[in-house]
Design a protein around this motif. Structure first.
Motif, PDB file in Angstrom:
ATOM      1  N   SER A  66      -3.490   3.720   1.809  1.00 36.59           N
ATOM      2  CA  SER A  66      -3.505   3.008   3.089  1.00 36.59           C
ATOM      3  C   SER A  66      -4.171   1.647   2.946  1.00 36.59           C
ATOM      4  O   SER A  66      -3.682   0.654   3.493  1.00 36.59           O
ATOM      5  CB  SER A  66      -4.234   3.838   4.152  1.00 36.59           C
ATOM      6  N   PHE A 123      -2.026  -1.256   1.803  1.00 40.86           N
ATOM      7  CA  PHE A 123      -1.238  -1.897   2.862  1.00 40.86           C
ATOM      8  C   PHE A 123      -2.113  -2.683   3.825  1.00 40.86           C
ATOM      9  O   PHE A 123      -1.757  -3.779   4.246  1.00 40.86           O
ATOM     10  CB  PHE A 123      -0.426  -0.856   3.634  1.00 40.86           C
ATOM     11  N   SER A 161      -2.807  -6.232   3.022  1.00 42.74           N
ATOM     12  CA  SER A 161      -1.618  -7.053   2.808  1.00 42.74           C
ATOM     13  C   SER A 161      -0.967  -7.333   4.156  1.00 42.74           C
ATOM     14  O   SER A 161      -1.346  -6.734   5.165  1.00 42.74           O
ATOM     15  CB  SER A 161      -0.629  -6.308   1.897  1.00 42.74           C
ATOM     16  N   LEU A 188       1.920  -6.320   4.914  1.00 39.08           N
ATOM     17  CA  LEU A 188       2.735  -5.145   5.220  1.00 39.08           C
ATOM     18  C   LEU A 188       1.880  -4.058   5.850  1.00 39.08           C
ATOM     19  O   LEU A 188       0.676  -4.002   5.646  1.00 39.08           O
ATOM     20  CB  LEU A 188       3.379  -4.606   3.946  1.00 39.08           C
ATOM     21  N   LYS A 189       2.511  -3.171   6.566  1.00 33.73           N
ATOM     22  CA  LYS A 189       1.813  -2.050   7.183  1.00 33.73           C
ATOM     23  C   LYS A 189       2.448  -0.741   6.710  1.00 33.73           C
ATOM     24  O   LYS A 189       3.659  -0.687   6.515  1.00 33.73           O
ATOM     25  CB  LYS A 189       1.893  -2.140   8.714  1.00 33.73           C
ATOM     26  N   PRO A 190       1.650   0.317   6.537  1.00 36.02           N
ATOM     27  CA  PRO A 190       2.212   1.580   6.056  1.00 36.02           C
ATOM     28  C   PRO A 190       3.133   2.243   7.086  1.00 36.02           C
ATOM     29  O   PRO A 190       3.985   3.037   6.735  1.00 36.02           O
ATOM     30  CB  PRO A 190       0.989   2.446   5.771  1.00 36.02           C
ATOM     31  N   LEU A 215       9.510  -4.527  -0.202  1.00 37.92           N
ATOM     32  CA  LEU A 215       8.677  -3.394  -0.613  1.00 37.92           C
ATOM     33  C   LEU A 215       8.700  -3.200  -2.129  1.00 37.92           C
ATOM     34  O   LEU A 215       7.666  -2.927  -2.741  1.00 37.92           O
ATOM     35  CB  LEU A 215       9.124  -2.116   0.084  1.00 37.92           C
TER      36      LEU A 215
END
Length: 126
Positions: A30, A33, A36, A38-40, A116
């Motif tokens: 977790s 992410f 970064s 990006l999100k999980p 991704l």
């Protein structure tokens, strides 16, 4: 990622409860992410653990500071294979697991986006 072992992580004997090693690994994934853009989890999709092969080698104890190291082993069409290991402060291996995390979109397996794939290539060790 460093994690302190708290009382809530242990059994009555002060030893880390087996399921918490899996939680420590989840926290490390977790954090990758969260650190970064990006999100999980998003409206576009999310990751779920589809399989795990774990080995418990030595116990961690109340008050220990453990280090979770993660390595991307393979990036597939709709999943990523990771090796995650937990070490104590003496650099002794306590726990090792291979995780397959599958990418889902609207609750169905979906192809990883180019973004991704590149993200996991750039973060092959975390």
């Amino acid at each position: 990622m460093k994690i302190r072992v708290y009382y809530e992580d242990t059994d009555v004997g002060g030893i880390v409860y087996h399921a918490n090693y899996l939680k420590f690994c989840e926290r490390a994934r977790s954090e990758l992410f969260f650190n970064s853009p990006l999100k999980p989890f998003s409206d576009d999709g999310n990751f779920v653990v589809s399989s795990v092969n774990a080995k418990f080698l030595k116990p961690a104890k109340l008050g220990d500071l453990v280090l979770v190291k993660s390595e991307v082993l393979a990036i597939k069409h709709a999943s990523v294979v990771l090796k995650q290991q937990i070490f104590n402060e003496k650099d002794e291996l306590l726990f090792s697991a291979d995780f397959v995390i599958a990418y889902l979109c609207r609750a169905k397996v979906a192809k990883l986006s180019g973004e991704l794939v590149e993200f996991f290539r750039q973060n092959s060790n975390f």
